[in-house]
Design a protein around this motif. Sequence first.
Motif, mmCIF file in Angstrom:
data_model
loop_
_atom_site.group_PDB
_atom_site.id
_atom_site.type_symbol
_atom_site.label_atom_id
_atom_site.label_comp_id
_atom_site.label_asym_id
_atom_site.label_seq_id
_atom_site.Cartn_x
_atom_site.Cartn_y
_atom_site.Cartn_z
ATOM 1 N N LYS A 261 52.808 39.081 -23.866
ATOM 2 C CA LYS A 261 54.213 38.848 -24.200
ATOM 3 C C LYS A 261 55.096 39.744 -23.318
ATOM 4 C CE LYS A 261 54.134 36.224 -28.118
ATOM 5 N NZ LYS A 261 52.781 35.763 -28.050
ATOM 6 N N SER A 262 56.381 39.391 -23.224
ATOM 7 C CA SER A 262 57.277 40.133 -22.332
ATOM 8 C C SER A 262 57.566 41.555 -22.811
ATOM 9 C CB SER A 262 58.607 39.390 -22.202
ATOM 10 O OG SER A 262 58.364 38.103 -21.715
ATOM 11 N N PHE B 285 54.464 33.136 -15.431
ATOM 12 C CA PHE B 285 55.711 33.201 -16.203
ATOM 13 C C PHE B 285 56.577 31.968 -15.955
ATOM 14 C CE2 PHE B 285 54.483 37.609 -15.747
ATOM 15 C CZ PHE B 285 54.754 38.132 -16.998
ATOM 16 N N GLU C 288 60.563 33.061 -19.508
ATOM 17 C CA GLU C 288 59.764 34.277 -19.747
ATOM 18 C C GLU C 288 60.089 35.354 -18.711
ATOM 19 O OE1 GLU C 288 55.761 32.230 -21.665
ATOM 20 O OE2 GLU C 288 55.995 32.328 -19.498
#
Length: 181
Positions: A85-86, A109, A113
């Motif tokens: 996750k970012s 990505f 994202e």
Amino acid sequence: MKTDTDRWLEEEAEAVLKEAGIREGQIVLDFGCGSGYYTIPAAKIVGDRGGIYALDKSRDSLNEVAKRAKPEKLNNILLIKTSGKSRIPLGDESVDVTLLYDVIHSYYFSATERKELLAEIYRISKPGALISVYPRHMNLEDVKDEMEKADFSFERRLFVTLLHDKALTRDYLLNFGRGRQ
Ligand SMILES: C[S@@+](CC[C@H](N)C(=O)[O-])C[C@H]1O[C@@H](n2cnc3c(N)ncnc32)[C@H](O)[C@@H]1O
């Protein structure tokens, strides 16, 4: 027998990263560090007064970084395993340099994202921090555009020898700054 890649890692990688702007004593995030081609030379440059966060979503890659760090007796690398996750598990304004080397392209990505990730990198970067991008597989102007939209300012472009997929290549790095506002 030593390969060109071994020689680059031993003799040139530090010079390339110094040219990119890494200095002794800094805190560096190597986001998507992979097996540590850039983590290890960066750790040698920052030394004991600095430190490297080697972040990756792949446990195997982080194990490889640990394996490479051991014979070098480097104790300044902190491995961070994420879910991909970012969100970056680091504090606000805590990092001097972020390396985004061969990682922010569309294979990993989506545009949305990437936007979330760049906002996170802005949050964890100290005012005046450096963000060095190796935009492999990306159009340089698109990277500039996305970085500028995320409030980073373009500083300079370097043409250097880099390691990509276990092979040496001549390619561009793009450096950006995080403003002081
Ligand atoms: C092509 S490799 C580049 C590795 C290294 N930066 C280099 O240039 O040698 C990309 C790395 O980014 C990691 N990665 C991709 N997406 C990620 C994400 N969302 N969060 C953390 N790591 C990610 C992959 O697991 C892989 O190790």
